[in-house]
Design a protein around this motif. Structure first.
Motif, mmCIF file in Angstrom:
data_model
loop_
_atom_site.group_PDB
_atom_site.id
_atom_site.type_symbol
_atom_site.label_atom_id
_atom_site.label_comp_id
_atom_site.label_asym_id
_atom_site.label_seq_id
_atom_site.Cartn_x
_atom_site.Cartn_y
_atom_site.Cartn_z
ATOM 1 N N THR A 1 25.329 47.595 34.937
ATOM 2 C CA THR A 1 24.587 46.775 33.992
ATOM 3 C C THR A 1 23.311 46.253 34.625
ATOM 4 O O THR A 1 22.263 46.181 33.976
ATOM 5 N N SER B 1 31.175 57.409 29.689
ATOM 6 C CA SER B 1 30.584 56.315 30.463
ATOM 7 C C SER B 1 29.078 56.278 30.217
ATOM 8 O O SER B 1 28.470 57.301 29.895
ATOM 9 N N THR C 1 38.199 46.737 18.987
ATOM 10 C CA THR C 1 38.758 47.163 20.274
ATOM 11 C C THR C 1 37.874 48.226 20.916
ATOM 12 O O THR C 1 37.778 48.307 22.140
ATOM 13 N N ASP D 1 34.934 46.420 22.347
ATOM 14 C CA ASP D 1 35.342 45.889 23.646
ATOM 15 C C ASP D 1 35.177 46.951 24.741
ATOM 16 O O ASP D 1 34.732 46.638 25.858
ATOM 17 N N GLN D 2 35.557 48.185 24.433
ATOM 18 C CA GLN D 2 35.411 49.265 25.412
ATOM 19 C C GLN D 2 33.944 49.491 25.762
ATOM 20 O O GLN D 2 33.597 49.677 26.933
ATOM 21 N N CYS D 3 33.095 49.492 24.730
ATOM 22 C CA CYS D 3 31.657 49.661 24.966
ATOM 23 C C CYS D 3 31.144 48.583 25.912
ATOM 24 O O CYS D 3 30.395 48.858 26.853
ATOM 25 N N ALA D 4 31.536 47.343 25.640
ATOM 26 C CA ALA D 4 31.071 46.222 26.460
ATOM 27 C C ALA D 4 31.595 46.332 27.886
ATOM 28 O O ALA D 4 30.848 46.128 28.855
ATOM 29 N N SER D 5 32.863 46.662 28.040
ATOM 30 C CA SER D 5 33.461 46.705 29.376
ATOM 31 C C SER D 5 32.890 47.841 30.213
ATOM 32 O O SER D 5 32.853 47.750 31.455
ATOM 33 N N LYS D 6 32.413 48.904 29.553
ATOM 34 C CA LYS D 6 31.832 50.030 30.286
ATOM 35 C C LYS D 6 30.388 49.780 30.701
ATOM 36 O O LYS D 6 29.844 50.527 31.508
ATOM 37 N N GLY D 7 29.753 48.768 30.110
ATOM 38 C CA GLY D 7 28.387 48.446 30.498
ATOM 39 C C GLY D 7 27.316 48.904 29.536
ATOM 40 O O GLY D 7 26.133 48.941 29.898
ATOM 41 N N LYS E 1 29.722 39.804 22.126
ATOM 42 C CA LYS E 1 29.890 40.538 23.380
ATOM 43 C C LYS E 1 28.543 40.855 24.028
ATOM 44 O O LYS E 1 28.464 41.669 24.951
#
Length: 263
Positions: free
Chosen positions: A6, A62, A127, A130-136, A174
């Motif tokens: 990020t 990713s 959900t 959330d994956q998009c955010a957690s991956k950066g 997010k």
């Protein structure tokens, strides 16, 4: 329709991105670089050219290192072969109980006709956000906003907008920007719907780029699928919006049928 850190990504786009307050969540998000060089990779990730600034990839992939990354999710239709991932009553059905299917991509439409169903559909889609955010990723592209136009008049534009407001509020919470996918007739409502930029398909081919460029202040990411569409978009909009031509199946570089051209 259609389909890193990020810190490094933020540094790469800092000069051309804008931090704004947008949408019902009133959260700060970073917008795509204005007129940024674009690559559309939802059919499979590959190393983008060095001059590319914005990359759009599927949620399963990713992000690309050092780029502004947009995360693609199919938010209004079930992926082909994945109806079983959804509760049965969230799949849109006609009066005879038959599922309503997008004929081009063989995807069942999701049922957004009640507030309860919109909330339940959004809970599942969130959900993926959330994956998009957690991956950066820095933003999301929720596809098939215009599915109501393929719903046999069972869904309305108003229902689509009430639903996308749920997604935009959650995305902003997010710190993700959210793009409007196609649907030029609703572009003028983008502020009320919490939408930050536009992702368009063939706005040059269909002479629709201006329908998005005004409401979104030229923050438009356009994908063309033909030489004629690219030529039309580039002739009028080069240097004002982001334009790329891809093959219809958006296959990865090195795959038969791969096409990527710019202005």
């Amino acid at each position: 329709m259609r389909r890193l850190s990020t810190f490094l990504a933020a540094v790469a786009v800092a000069a051309t991105s804008l931090v704004v307050t947008s949408g019902p969540s009133s959260a700060a998000v970073t917008l795509p670089p204005l007129r940024g060089v674009l690559d559309y990779q939802i059919g499979g990730a590959y190393t983008p050219a060095s001059n590319v600034q914005i990359v759009i990839r599927d949620v399963s992939a990713s992000p690309a290192s050092g780029k502004y990354n947009v995360c693609y999710i199919n938010a209004f239709q079930a992926q082909e072969g994945h109806d079983g991932d959804w509760q049965s009553d969230l799949l849109l059905r006609d009066a005879n109980g038959n599922k309503v299917v997008d004929p081009d991509w063989n995807e069942t439409l999701l049922d957004l006709r009640t507030a309860d169903k919109r909330t339940r559909v959004a809970a599942k889609v969130n959900t993926w956000i959330d994956q998009c955010a957690s991956k950066g990723y820095q933003a999301i592209e929720p596809d098939n906003y215009d599915s109501y136009t393929r719903s046999l008049s069972l869904l309305t534009a108003a229902q689509a907008q009430e639903y996308i407001k749920l997604l935009s509020a959650y995305a902003h919470s997010k710190n993700l920007a959210i793009g409007q996918k196609n649907t030029p007739e609703l572009a003028g409502n983008r502020v009320a719907n919490g939408l930050d930029f536009a992702v368009t398909e063939e706005c040059g081919e269909w002479e629709e780029c201006g329908d998005y460029a005004g409401p979104f202040a030229n923050r438009v990411l356009d994908i063309e699928y033909t030489d004629s569409g690219r030529a039309a978009a580039c002739a009028e909009w080069s240097g004002r919006i982001s334009i790329v031509q891809r093959d219809l199946l958006v296959v990865p570089a090195g795959t038969s049928g791969y096409v990527r051209k710019t202005c």
